[in-house]
Design a protein around this motif. Structure first.
Motif, short mmCIF file in Angstrom:
data_model
loop_
_atom_site.label_atom_id
_atom_site.label_comp_id
_atom_site.label_asym_id
_atom_site.label_seq_id
_atom_site.Cartn_x
_atom_site.Cartn_y
_atom_site.Cartn_z
N THR A 1 32.80 -16.95 44.30
CA THR A 1 32.86 -15.59 44.83
C THR A 1 33.66 -15.55 46.12
N ARG A 2 33.36 -16.46 47.03
CA ARG A 2 34.08 -16.46 48.31
C ARG A 2 35.53 -16.93 48.15
N GLN A 3 35.73 -17.92 47.30
CA GLN A 3 37.09 -18.42 47.10
C GLN A 3 38.02 -17.35 46.53
N ALA A 4 37.46 -16.48 45.69
CA ALA A 4 38.28 -15.49 45.00
C ALA A 4 38.43 -14.18 45.79
N ASP A 5 37.75 -14.06 46.92
CA ASP A 5 37.80 -12.83 47.71
C ASP A 5 38.87 -12.95 48.79
N PRO A 6 39.96 -12.18 48.69
CA PRO A 6 41.05 -12.30 49.67
C PRO A 6 40.65 -11.85 51.07
N ASP A 7 39.55 -11.13 51.19
CA ASP A 7 39.11 -10.65 52.49
C ASP A 7 38.22 -11.64 53.22
N ILE A 8 37.91 -12.77 52.58
CA ILE A 8 37.07 -13.80 53.20
C ILE A 8 37.93 -14.99 53.59
N GLU A 9 37.84 -15.41 54.84
CA GLU A 9 38.57 -16.58 55.30
C GLU A 9 37.79 -17.83 54.89
N SER B 1 31.84 -21.93 46.49
CA SER B 1 31.49 -20.59 46.05
C SER B 1 32.71 -19.94 45.42
N SER C 1 30.18 -24.18 51.09
CA SER C 1 30.55 -22.81 50.75
C SER C 1 31.92 -22.74 50.08
#
Length: 245
Positions: free
Chosen positions: A152-160, A150, A147
């Motif tokens: 998308t996840r890497q660029a989302d500051p709200d996802i650890e 990803s 993951s």
């Protein structure tokens, strides 16, 4: 040609790869245990056989073209075809303090080594095994990703998503992109190819830090390696479903 289905798992002598081999073996597959270390490979084969798995060793260094060619020839001699290929072998590259790979100070040789195994190794093995996969009635390819690949996840500051890993994480993004290109090229051939995220699994790969067991991590790859004919292709999955690109 034997009616028993055959799978080849790379990096199968320990950890997630071993459990993928064990899981496929429990489903009745003859399993090639791909690994570069002779002693560890044969130890894994013996352990699998003791558990009732029809296992055989496949000497395999995914960064070496001659080794990969020899592995394909060995599988052809043993089984005549390949029904499932699980590209599990991978490396993380060296980390700094806190499991960080800092892009501003990263040694480019580290990046090269990681990409050579995690991406080019997958392409090398997949292309060598494709003639054998094409002989199967239901060929499946699984690329073990993560993951952290990803975007998308890497660029989302709200996802650890964990620490910065400027060699390992992009190698998995690259692998995911390659997986999509294979799926496009293989449309209509019956070959289904997908990427799998095992989750954060406690193995020697990460110093045994992680909440998941190798058996838990192996489950998604086993599922994708045994998809029905109407199953997905060119997608990225974890236990909970699709992982965003």
């Amino acid at each position: 040609m034997s009616e028993t289905k055959t799978a080849l798992v790379t990096g199968a002598n320990k950890g997630i790869g071993y459990e993928i081999a064990a899981g496929l073996g429990a489903l009745g597959y003859r399993v090639g245990v791909g690994a570069r270390d002779d002693v560890r490979r044969e130890t894994a084969v013996e352990k699998l056989r003791a558990a009732g798995v029809d296992a055989f060793g496949v000497p395999l260094e995914v960064t070496d073209g001659q080794s990969v060619t020899a592995a394909a020839e060995l599988v052809e001699r043993r089984t005549g075809r390949l029904d499932a290929l699980v590209n599990n072998a991978g490396v993380s590259g060296e980390f700094g303090p806190g499991w960080v790979q800092d892009p501003t100070t990263l040694d480019l040789d580290v990046v090269r080594r990681v990409v050579e195994t995690n991406v080019l190794g997958v392409v090398r093995v997949t292309n060598a095994m494709l003639p054998l996969l094409r002989r199967s009635a239901a060929p499946r390819i699984v690329n073990v990703s993560s993951s952290v690949g990803s975007l998308t996840r890497q660029a989302d500051p709200d996802i650890e998503i964990g620490p910065v890993m400027a060699a390992y994480a992009p190698s998995k993004s690259f692998l995911n992109a390659v997986t999509v290109q294979y799926a496009r090229q293989l449309t209509g051939t019956g070959i289904l190819i997908n990427a799998a995220c095992p989750g954060l699994v406690a193995t020697d790969f990460n110093g045994f830090h992680g909440p998941r067991t190798p058996q838990q991590g192996a489950a998604v790859a086993i599922r994708l390696a045994t998809l029905p004919d109407d199953g997905p292709t060119g997608a990225f999955f974890e236990d909970d479903g699709v992982v965003p690109w």
